[in-house]
Design an enzyme around this catalytic site. Structure first.
Site, PDB file in Angstrom:
ATOM      1  N   GLY A 185       8.998  12.292  -7.993  1.00  0.00           N
ATOM      2  CA  GLY A 185       7.603  11.463  -6.938  1.00  0.00           C
ATOM      3  C   GLY A 185       8.207  12.627  -5.535  1.00  0.00           C
ATOM      4  O   GLY A 185       7.591  11.485  -4.596  1.00  0.00           O
TER       5      GLY A 185
ATOM      6  N   SER B  73       2.649  -1.258  -5.888  1.00  0.00           N
ATOM      7  CA  SER B  73       1.709  -1.843  -5.314  1.00  0.00           C
ATOM      8  C   SER B  73       1.283  -3.086  -5.105  1.00  0.00           C
ATOM      9  O   SER B  73       1.808  -4.244  -5.604  1.00  0.00           O
ATOM     10  CB  SER B  73       0.673  -0.571  -5.081  1.00  0.00           C
ATOM     11  OG  SER B  73      -0.822  -0.804  -4.421  1.00  0.00           O
ATOM     12  N   SER B  74       0.953  -3.157  -3.287  1.00  0.00           N
ATOM     13  CA  SER B  74       0.829  -4.537  -3.594  1.00  0.00           C
ATOM     14  C   SER B  74      -1.187  -5.240  -4.100  1.00  0.00           C
ATOM     15  O   SER B  74      -1.092  -6.299  -4.062  1.00  0.00           O
ATOM     16  CB  SER B  74      -0.076  -4.915  -1.855  1.00  0.00           C
ATOM     17  OG  SER B  74      -1.128  -4.048  -1.489  1.00  0.00           O
ATOM     18  N   CYS B  75      -1.704  -3.759  -4.813  1.00  0.00           N
ATOM     19  CA  CYS B  75      -3.095  -4.418  -5.609  1.00  0.00           C
ATOM     20  C   CYS B  75      -3.336  -5.163  -6.823  1.00  0.00           C
ATOM     21  O   CYS B  75      -3.664  -5.394  -7.721  1.00  0.00           O
ATOM     22  CB  CYS B  75      -4.163  -2.879  -5.640  1.00  0.00           C
ATOM     23  SG  CYS B  75      -3.389  -2.112  -7.157  1.00  0.00           S
TER      24      CYS B  75
ATOM     25  N   TYR C   9      -5.800   0.722 -11.913  1.00  0.00           N
ATOM     26  CA  TYR C   9      -4.382   1.596 -11.365  1.00  0.00           C
ATOM     27  C   TYR C   9      -3.355  -0.029 -11.010  1.00  0.00           C
ATOM     28  O   TYR C   9      -2.460   0.243 -11.621  1.00  0.00           O
ATOM     29  CB  TYR C   9      -4.763   1.841 -10.194  1.00  0.00           C
ATOM     30  CG  TYR C   9      -3.604   1.950  -9.062  1.00  0.00           C
ATOM     31  CD1 TYR C   9      -2.726   3.270  -9.716  1.00  0.00           C
ATOM     32  CD2 TYR C   9      -3.065   1.293  -8.343  1.00  0.00           C
ATOM     33  CE1 TYR C   9      -2.086   3.927  -8.600  1.00  0.00           C
ATOM     34  CE2 TYR C   9      -1.869   1.800  -7.581  1.00  0.00           C
ATOM     35  CZ  TYR C   9      -1.451   2.983  -7.562  1.00  0.00           C
ATOM     36  OH  TYR C   9       0.015   2.673  -7.186  1.00  0.00           O
TER      37      TYR C   9
ATOM     38  N   LYS D 221       0.485  -0.808 -12.692  1.00  0.00           N
ATOM     39  CA  LYS D 221       1.432  -0.770 -11.958  1.00  0.00           C
ATOM     40  C   LYS D 221       2.132  -2.221 -12.840  1.00  0.00           C
ATOM     41  O   LYS D 221       3.431  -2.742 -12.824  1.00  0.00           O
ATOM     42  CB  LYS D 221       0.783  -1.693 -10.919  1.00  0.00           C
ATOM     43  CG  LYS D 221       0.584   0.090 -10.172  1.00  0.00           C
ATOM     44  CD  LYS D 221       2.125   1.057 -10.167  1.00  0.00           C
ATOM     45  CE  LYS D 221       1.903   2.358  -8.965  1.00  0.00           C
ATOM     46  NZ  LYS D 221       2.807   2.834  -9.502  1.00  0.00           N
TER      47      LYS D 221
ATOM     48  N   HIS E  88      -6.201   6.613   2.027  1.00  0.00           N
ATOM     49  CA  HIS E  88      -6.656   5.469   1.491  1.00  0.00           C
ATOM     50  C   HIS E  88      -7.497   4.975   3.043  1.00  0.00           C
ATOM     51  O   HIS E  88      -7.421   6.223   3.431  1.00  0.00           O
ATOM     52  CB  HIS E  88      -4.966   5.155   1.712  1.00  0.00           C
ATOM     53  CG  HIS E  88      -4.817   4.685   0.227  1.00  0.00           C
ATOM     54  ND1 HIS E  88      -3.338   6.087  -0.341  1.00  0.00           N
ATOM     55  CD2 HIS E  88      -5.001   3.879  -0.820  1.00  0.00           C
ATOM     56  CE1 HIS E  88      -3.446   5.499  -1.777  1.00  0.00           C
ATOM     57  NE2 HIS E  88      -4.014   3.937  -1.849  1.00  0.00           N
TER      58      HIS E  88
END
Length: 324
Positions: free
Chosen positions: A22, A119-121, A148, A152, A191
Site C-alpha cells: 500500500g 484502525s481505532s474503529c 471494516y 481489522k 474522512h
C-alpha cells in the site's frame, strides 16, 4: 526458530528488502518517505495495477520473487462514514482477502519482522475513554463501520495467532484518525478532516457565505499527522515486541466543531458554518490511551494546527491530481 518472547527488538538492517504494502496510499506513502529518510535502500512497492493483493497466487509469486525481510501491511480499502455504511460487503471482503494473502505469504517466505496496521474503529462504540488496548472485543462496534472494523480485528487476531503458533515477532499498530499529504479528498470517500479541507477551500475560492457540515459537531476526535504515524511505525518495529496491538495517537482530542474552525482558519474561509443534525455523528468520542506507545519511547511531534496548515498547502499544490 526463536521461541515467542525471546526476540529482542533492534535496529533494522537498512539494506534488507523491505516491502511496504500500500505504498501509494496515505499511510504507505508516508512510511515510504520516512524509511527513505532513515536510510533504507532496498524498499519494495507495487501499485495495485501491478499486484492485486486480493489475488492469492499473485501475492505468493511476488513474495517468492522479492523475499522481503521486513513488511509493513498498510494496504487496505478505506473510506469515511458514508462509504463504510453504503458498501459494507466491499470493506469486509476486500480487506480480509488482502490481509490473509499478505500475512500467509509473509509467513510462508520467512518474513522476520512485520507490522500490521489497523484502525481505532476496532474498539467498541462506547468504550471507556481514553481507549486502552484491552478494550478490544469488550462491547458493540459502531454500526456505520462495523464491517471494516471486523476485518481489522481479524488482522490483529491473525498476528497474535502467528506469534502463538510460529513464534514470529510480528506486531500490530492501531492508529487514530490520520491526515496529511496523499489523503483522499473525494466527496464520496474521504474522512472528516480532508472532507472539511475540500469543502472549506472550495467555499473560500467561490466566495460562498454558508457551509453546512454533517452532524452536530459535538463528537470528539483525535487526529495524528501521517508523518508522525510513519515515524511511530519504524520506532515500534525497532523497539517493541508483544502480542497486544499498540495504540498510536497524540492522546489529545477536539470536537468536530473545533476542527471545522481550525480548517476554516487555515483556508481563509470567514462565512457562516451550519450543522445538519439529521446526518449521523458516528461514535460520540474516540480518544486513544497512548501509554503503551509512550512506554516504548515515542510521542507525536506535529501539532494539529500546524499539521492542518501544511495539509491545506499540500492540497492546494496538488489540486488537479487530488480532484481527478
Amino acid at each position: 526458530m526463536a521461541e515467542s518472547g525471546t526476540f529482542q527488538p533492534r535496529p533494522l538492517d537498512r539494506s534488507a528488502p523491505f516491502y511496504v504494502a500500500g505504498h501509494r496510499g496515505l499511510v504507505g506513502s508516508a512510511i515510504w518517505r520516512n524509511l527513505e529518510a532513515e536510510g533504507f535502500t532496498n524498499l519494495v512497492g507495487r501499485a495495485s495495477s501491478d499486484l492485486d493483493l486480493k489475488d492469492r497466487d499473485a501475492v505468493f509469486s511476488f513474495f517468492s520473487l522479492v523475499q522481503p525481510r521486513y513488511v509493513v501491511l498498510a494496504a487496505a480499502k478505506v473510506g469515511g462514514i458514508l462509504a463504510n455504511n453504503t458498501y459494507p460487503v466491499d470493506f469486509l471482503s476486500e480487506n480480509l482477502r488482502i490481509q490473509v494473502n499478505v500475512l500467509d505469504a509473509a509467513r510462508e517466505f520467512g518474513v522476520e519482522r512485520l507490522l500490521f496496521l489497523g484502525s481505532s474503529c476496532i474498539y467498541p462504540k462506547f468504550a471507556e475513554q481514553p481507549i486502552r488496548e484491552d478494550s478490544l472485543l469488550t462491547g458493540h462496534l459502531e454500526p456505520t463501520n462495523d464491517a471494516y472494523a471486523i476485518a481489522k480485528i481479524a488482522g490483529i487476531m491473525h498476528i497474535q495467532a502467528v506469534r502463538r503458533q510460529y513464534g514470529l515477532p510480528w506486531i500490530s499498530a492501531m492508529p487514530t484518525n490520520l491526515y496529511g499529504p496523499g489523503d483522499n479528498f473525494s466527496p464520496e470517500g474521504s474522512h472528516v478532516l480532508p472532507a472539511l479541507i475540500r469543502r472549506y477551500d472550495e467555499a473560500a475560492r467561490a466566495g460562498t457565505q454558508v457551509v453546512t457540515n454533517w452532524g452536530s459537531g459535538t463528537p470528539r476526535r483525535e487526529f495524528l499527522h501521517v508523518d508522525d504515524m510513519a515515524a511511530a511505525c519504524l520506532h515500534l518495529m525497532e523497539h517493541y515486541d508483544g502480542p497486544s496491538q499498540v495504540n498510536v495517537g497524540t492522546g489529545k482530542d477536539v470536537t468536530i466543531r473545533e476542527l471545522a474552525s481550525l480548517v476554516a482558519d487555515a483556508v481563509g474561509y470567514s462565512g457562516e458554518i451550519l450543522w445538519d443534525t439529521s446526518k449521523p455523528d458516528g461514535t460520540p468520542r474516540k480518544l486513544l490511551d497512548v501509554s503503551k506507545l509512550a512506554e516504548a519511547g515515542w510521542s507525536a511531534s506535529i501539532g494539529l494546527e500546524e499539521g492542518i496548515k501544511s495539509t491545506v498547502a499540500w492540497y492546494r499544490d496538488n489540486l488537479l491530481s487530488v480532484r481527478g
